[in-house]
Design a protein around this motif. Structure first.
Motif, PDB file in Angstrom:
ATOM      1  N   GLU A  43       4.331  16.099  -1.385  1.00 37.18           N
ATOM      2  CA  GLU A  43       3.405  14.961  -0.598  1.00 37.18           C
ATOM      3  C   GLU A  43       2.616  14.010  -1.520  1.00 37.18           C
ATOM      4  OE1 GLU A  43       0.632  16.580   2.225  1.00 37.18           O
ATOM      5  OE2 GLU A  43       2.471  17.707   3.360  1.00 37.18           O
ATOM      6  N   GLU A  44       2.232  14.464  -2.903  1.00 36.23           N
ATOM      7  CA  GLU A  44       1.572  13.864  -3.772  1.00 36.23           C
ATOM      8  C   GLU A  44       2.615  12.850  -4.363  1.00 36.23           C
ATOM      9  OE1 GLU A  44      -1.395  13.541  -4.389  1.00 36.23           O
ATOM     10  OE2 GLU A  44      -2.195  15.083  -3.167  1.00 36.23           O
ATOM     11  N   THR A  45       3.805  13.242  -4.540  1.00 35.70           N
ATOM     12  CA  THR A  45       4.926  12.336  -5.091  1.00 35.70           C
ATOM     13  C   THR A  45       5.259  11.315  -4.155  1.00 35.70           C
ATOM     14  OG1 THR A  45       5.864  14.245  -6.445  1.00 35.70           O
ATOM     15  CG2 THR A  45       7.304  12.309  -6.023  1.00 35.70           C
ATOM     16  N   ALA A  46       5.383  11.424  -2.894  1.00 37.92           N
ATOM     17  CA  ALA A  46       5.720  10.560  -2.034  1.00 37.92           C
ATOM     18  C   ALA A  46       4.481   9.426  -1.864  1.00 37.92           C
ATOM     19  CB  ALA A  46       5.878  11.232  -0.562  1.00 37.92           C
ATOM     20  N   LYS A  47       3.304   9.998  -2.154  1.00 36.41           N
ATOM     21  CA  LYS A  47       2.241   8.731  -2.248  1.00 36.41           C
ATOM     22  C   LYS A  47       2.293   8.063  -3.344  1.00 36.41           C
ATOM     23  CE  LYS A  47      -1.154  12.017   0.061  1.00 36.41           C
ATOM     24  NZ  LYS A  47      -2.324  12.926  -0.245  1.00 36.41           N
ATOM     25  N   VAL A  48       2.907   8.233  -4.540  1.00 39.14           N
ATOM     26  CA  VAL A  48       2.968   7.345  -5.586  1.00 39.14           C
ATOM     27  C   VAL A  48       4.238   6.783  -6.005  1.00 39.14           C
ATOM     28  CG1 VAL A  48       0.953   8.586  -6.631  1.00 39.14           C
ATOM     29  CG2 VAL A  48       3.211   9.275  -7.203  1.00 39.14           C
ATOM     30  N   ILE A  49       5.283   7.264  -5.458  1.00 39.77           N
ATOM     31  CA  ILE A  49       6.553   6.709  -5.466  1.00 39.77           C
ATOM     32  C   ILE A  49       7.380   6.350  -4.287  1.00 39.77           C
ATOM     33  CG2 ILE A  49       8.894   7.136  -6.779  1.00 39.77           C
ATOM     34  CD1 ILE A  49       7.840   9.350  -8.490  1.00 39.77           C
ATOM     35  N   THR A  50       7.728   5.217  -4.171  1.00 37.28           N
ATOM     36  CA  THR A  50       8.191   4.474  -2.721  1.00 37.28           C
ATOM     37  C   THR A  50       9.536   4.950  -2.822  1.00 37.28           C
ATOM     38  OG1 THR A  50       9.075   2.299  -3.855  1.00 37.28           O
ATOM     39  CG2 THR A  50       6.553   2.487  -3.150  1.00 37.28           C
ATOM     40  N   PRO A  51      10.474   4.900  -1.872  1.00 36.72           N
ATOM     41  CA  PRO A  51      11.701   5.350  -1.743  1.00 36.72           C
ATOM     42  C   PRO A  51      12.651   4.506  -2.388  1.00 36.72           C
ATOM     43  CG  PRO A  51      10.500   5.098   0.623  1.00 36.72           C
ATOM     44  CD  PRO A  51       9.486   4.759  -0.538  1.00 36.72           C
ATOM     45  N   ASP A  52      12.284   3.123  -2.800  1.00 40.40           N
ATOM     46  CA  ASP A  52      13.154   2.418  -3.606  1.00 40.40           C
ATOM     47  C   ASP A  52      12.693   2.609  -4.899  1.00 40.40           C
ATOM     48  OD1 ASP A  52      10.737   1.029  -3.246  1.00 40.40           O
ATOM     49  OD2 ASP A  52      11.853  -0.884  -2.879  1.00 40.40           O
ATOM     50  N   GLY A  53      11.900   3.581  -5.601  1.00 34.67           N
ATOM     51  CA  GLY A  53      11.637   3.911  -7.066  1.00 34.67           C
ATOM     52  C   GLY A  53      10.486   3.320  -7.453  1.00 34.67           C
ATOM     53  N   TRP A  54       9.578   2.512  -6.743  1.00 35.03           N
ATOM     54  CA  TRP A  54       8.505   1.936  -7.490  1.00 35.03           C
ATOM     55  C   TRP A  54       7.301   2.859  -7.582  1.00 35.03           C
ATOM     56  CZ3 TRP A  54       8.340  -2.866  -9.608  1.00 35.03           C
ATOM     57  CH2 TRP A  54       9.325  -3.711  -9.361  1.00 35.03           C
ATOM     58  N   LEU A  55       6.693   3.125  -8.599  1.00 29.58           N
ATOM     59  CA  LEU A  55       5.442   3.760  -8.959  1.00 29.58           C
ATOM     60  C   LEU A  55       4.311   3.030  -8.798  1.00 29.58           C
ATOM     61  CD1 LEU A  55       4.211   6.486 -10.183  1.00 29.58           C
ATOM     62  CD2 LEU A  55       4.506   5.327 -12.343  1.00 29.58           C
ATOM     63  N   HIS A  56       3.291   3.534  -7.770  1.00 28.49           N
ATOM     64  CA  HIS A  56       2.011   2.936  -7.621  1.00 28.49           C
ATOM     65  C   HIS A  56       1.203   3.572  -8.926  1.00 28.49           C
ATOM     66  CE1 HIS A  56       1.811   1.548  -3.607  1.00 28.49           C
ATOM     67  NE2 HIS A  56       2.858   2.609  -3.394  1.00 28.49           N
ATOM     68  N   THR A  57       0.679   2.576  -9.772  1.00 32.25           N
ATOM     69  CA  THR A  57      -0.216   2.973 -10.884  1.00 32.25           C
ATOM     70  C   THR A  57      -1.733   3.179 -10.643  1.00 32.25           C
ATOM     71  OG1 THR A  57      -0.693   0.758 -11.369  1.00 32.25           O
ATOM     72  CG2 THR A  57       1.340   1.399 -12.439  1.00 32.25           C
ATOM     73  N   GLY A  58      -2.008   2.703  -9.501  1.00 30.73           N
ATOM     74  CA  GLY A  58      -3.512   2.803  -9.112  1.00 30.73           C
ATOM     75  C   GLY A  58      -4.345   1.727 -10.056  1.00 30.73           C
ATOM     76  N   ASP A  59      -3.540   0.907 -10.733  1.00 35.39           N
ATOM     77  CA  ASP A  59      -4.341   0.038 -11.636  1.00 35.39           C
ATOM     78  C   ASP A  59      -4.354  -1.473 -10.914  1.00 35.39           C
ATOM     79  OD1 ASP A  59      -5.591   1.445 -13.985  1.00 35.39           O
ATOM     80  OD2 ASP A  59      -3.496   1.806 -14.412  1.00 35.39           O
ATOM     81  N   LEU A  60      -5.430  -2.084 -11.057  1.00 36.16           N
ATOM     82  CA  LEU A  60      -5.730  -3.441 -10.714  1.00 36.16           C
ATOM     83  C   LEU A  60      -5.568  -4.186 -11.759  1.00 36.16           C
ATOM     84  CD1 LEU A  60      -8.781  -2.994  -8.179  1.00 36.16           C
ATOM     85  CD2 LEU A  60      -6.828  -3.433  -7.510  1.00 36.16           C
ATOM     86  N   VAL A  61      -4.619  -5.396 -11.601  1.00 35.28           N
ATOM     87  CA  VAL A  61      -4.092  -6.134 -12.534  1.00 35.28           C
ATOM     88  C   VAL A  61      -3.850  -7.630 -11.994  1.00 35.28           C
ATOM     89  CG1 VAL A  61      -2.909  -4.300 -13.724  1.00 35.28           C
ATOM     90  CG2 VAL A  61      -1.687  -5.943 -12.285  1.00 35.28           C
ATOM     91  N   TYR A  62      -3.766  -8.551 -13.009  1.00 37.83           N
ATOM     92  CA  TYR A  62      -3.275  -9.755 -12.486  1.00 37.83           C
ATOM     93  C   TYR A  62      -2.211 -10.126 -13.642  1.00 37.83           C
ATOM     94  CZ  TYR A  62      -6.538 -12.193 -15.662  1.00 37.83           C
ATOM     95  OH  TYR A  62      -7.409 -12.698 -16.526  1.00 37.83           O
ATOM     96  N   MET A  63      -1.276 -11.143 -13.277  1.00 35.10           N
ATOM     97  CA  MET A  63      -0.480 -11.397 -14.378  1.00 35.10           C
ATOM     98  C   MET A  63      -0.603 -12.973 -14.564  1.00 35.10           C
ATOM     99  SD  MET A  63       3.188  -9.122 -14.284  1.00 35.10           S
ATOM    100  CE  MET A  63       3.665  -9.721 -12.673  1.00 35.10           C
TER     101      MET A  63
END
Length: 479
Positions: A349-369
């Motif tokens: 369940e914790e894994t599903a919260k941070v990795i999307t089905p298509d492989g994107w990892l939620h970092t929990g960091d706010l950024v801009y580019m």
């Protein structure tokens, strides 16, 4: 490639490790073979979890390589944890054996790292079998436990591919070579120290000087003595070098790397002005093995950015609007690539919260580019302070505080407030000999920030709480 194979192309006569002893690559390979024989005789088999609870030492490297070469899984444990915290990891990971450099008790068998060198204790250990067939690069080789800022620590499952590819991706940018002499002062149990200061140099056949001390004088002495060419450190170490370092001591160093936490601009700028070298700031997280981005060594100094993503690592910024990204918009950083972990150990369940089905990892960091793809860290999502519905990024307030010359270190956190939801508090360490003047600090901030961002309270501190990598522990300040 498997992680224990990364040094196989090195010159066997070249110096690999320097510390309490010196080993060539050939000698290191022989020692790893001896260690794996002993561990096999101790009953370690494919899939077993073996923990290493130790400060930096050559035995750490040898044991790590021996463990994974048996098809077992290595669990590096933060050596600043107390026994109760270690026992949690031992139980959660199902540790079969804990290797340590100090006397301790645990809820599993414990063995001193030094005993791995004492072959007489095991008689003829015999040759351990070759690396098990059937294991692939996608199989887990390491469980690295997160610091547990929320809830219990979680074991990030890193595969051989995760770690090896991250080493290669990182080296594509910084380009270590076999003539480099790299300082390993960062703790090896931490992904940053392990990948950047130990594994990346070994991958190219360079020499690694292992230091188990954060004493500034000892660090500077080591850099001078061994003619260090690459030094990876954390911001507090650069802060000390700006204040106390001797410029001639750094003459041999060609590259300085920083990570673990954002480096304040006055520190990186002061370092460049004093030593003539830019600090190559990078960014990463355990779940990404860990490196995501880093400044290129050939680029001119660019402050406040952690650089663009390294090769073959995708990044994107998810904003509330959900539309096409516009440079300068703040949102959560997402990461995808071969370096992203397989998930959290026994926590689907914790894994599903941070990795999307298509492989994107939620970092929990706010950024801009910016328009060139350079990443700027704004804050952790969990560190965001909301006062009367207004978002306040602690990093912005801290940057302003660091502009005050008399301030040595600071940390801004939110505390609950019955009227406003949260209130901004600033914890401040003054430079030696500089008095704490709250009115003066407040006056400066009011001139440079919106009034709602100015802390309601300023708390003088002798020092700020930090973890073993030098990162300020804001959760300790909240308590």
């Amino acid at each position: 490639m498997f992680i224990f194979e990364i040094y196989k192309n090195a010159n066997p006569d070249h110096i690999a490790l320097v510390g309490n002893r010196t080993l060539t690559y050939g000698e290191m390979d022989q020692q790893i073979s001896r260690y794996r024989n002993v561990l096999y005789k101790k009953g370690i088999r494919q899939g077993d979890r073996v923990a290493i609870y130790s400060g930096n030492c050559i035995q750490f490297v040898l044991a790590y390589m021996a463990i994974v070469s048996l098809g077992a899984i290595v669990v590096p444990v933060n050596f600043s944890l107390v026994e109760r915290e270690v026992d949690y990891i031992v139980k959660d990971a199902g540790i079969s054996l804990l290797l340590t450099d100090r006397p301790m008790k645990a809820v599993c068998p414990v063995m001193g790292l030094d005993k791995l060198d004492d072959l007489s204790r095991f008689g003829k250990a015999g040759e351990a079998p070759a690396f098990p067939e059937g294991i692939t690069e996608d199989d887990v080789c390491s469980l690295v436990y997160t610091s547990g800022t929320t809830g219990s620590p979680k074991g990030a499952m890193l595969s051989h591919k995760n770690i090896v590819r991250n080493i290669q991706q990182f080296n594509d940018v910084v380009q270590f070579n076999d003539r480099d002499i790299c300082l390993c002062v960062l703790p090896m149990f931490h992904c940053y120290g392990w990948t950047v200061s130990a594994m990346a140099p070994l991958y190219v056949g360079a020499s690694v000087v292992v230091l188990n001390s954060k004493n500034p004088k000892e660090m500077i002495h080591t850099i001078e003595k061994y003619k260090i060419t690459v030094a990876a450190m954390v911001p507090p170490m650069y802060h000390l070098l700006v204040r106390r370092g001797d410029t001639s001591a750094m003459d041999s160093v060609r590259m300085f790397i920083s990570g673990g936490a954002p480096i304040p601009q006055p520190v990186s700028q002061g370092f460049y002005e004093k030593y003539g070298h830019p600090v190559l700031e990078g960014y990463g997280l355990t779940e990404a093995s860990p490196v995501v981005s880093v400044m290129h060594p050939d680029q001119p100094p660019k402050y406040l950015t952690v650089g663009p993503a390294i090769s073959d690592v995708e990044v994107k910024v998810c904003t509330k609007s959900g539309g096409p990204y516009k440079p300068g918009e703040v949102g959560e950083l997402m990461v995808r690539g071969d370096n992203v972990m397989k998930g959290y150990w026994h926590k689907e369940e914790e894994t599903a919260k941070v990795i999307t089905p298509d492989g994107w990892l939620h970092t929990g960091d706010l950024v801009y580019m910016d328009k060139d793809g350079y990443i700027y860290i704004v804050d952790r999502i969990k560190d965001l302070i909301i006062v009367n519905g207004e978002n306040i990024y602690p990093g912005e307030v801290e940057d302003c505080l660091y502009e005050i010359p008399e301030i040595s270190e600071c940390a801004v956190v939110g505390h609950s407030d019955p009227l406003r939801g949260q209130a901004v508090w600033a914890y401040i360490v003054m430079k030696d000999g500089c008095p704490f003047d709250e009115d003066s600090i407040r006056h400066y901030l009011l001139k440079n920030l919106a009034a709602y961002k100015v802390p309601r309270r300023f708390i003088p501190m002798d020092e700020l709480p930090k973890n073993s990598t030098g990162k300020i522990l804001k959760r300790a300040l909240r308590k």
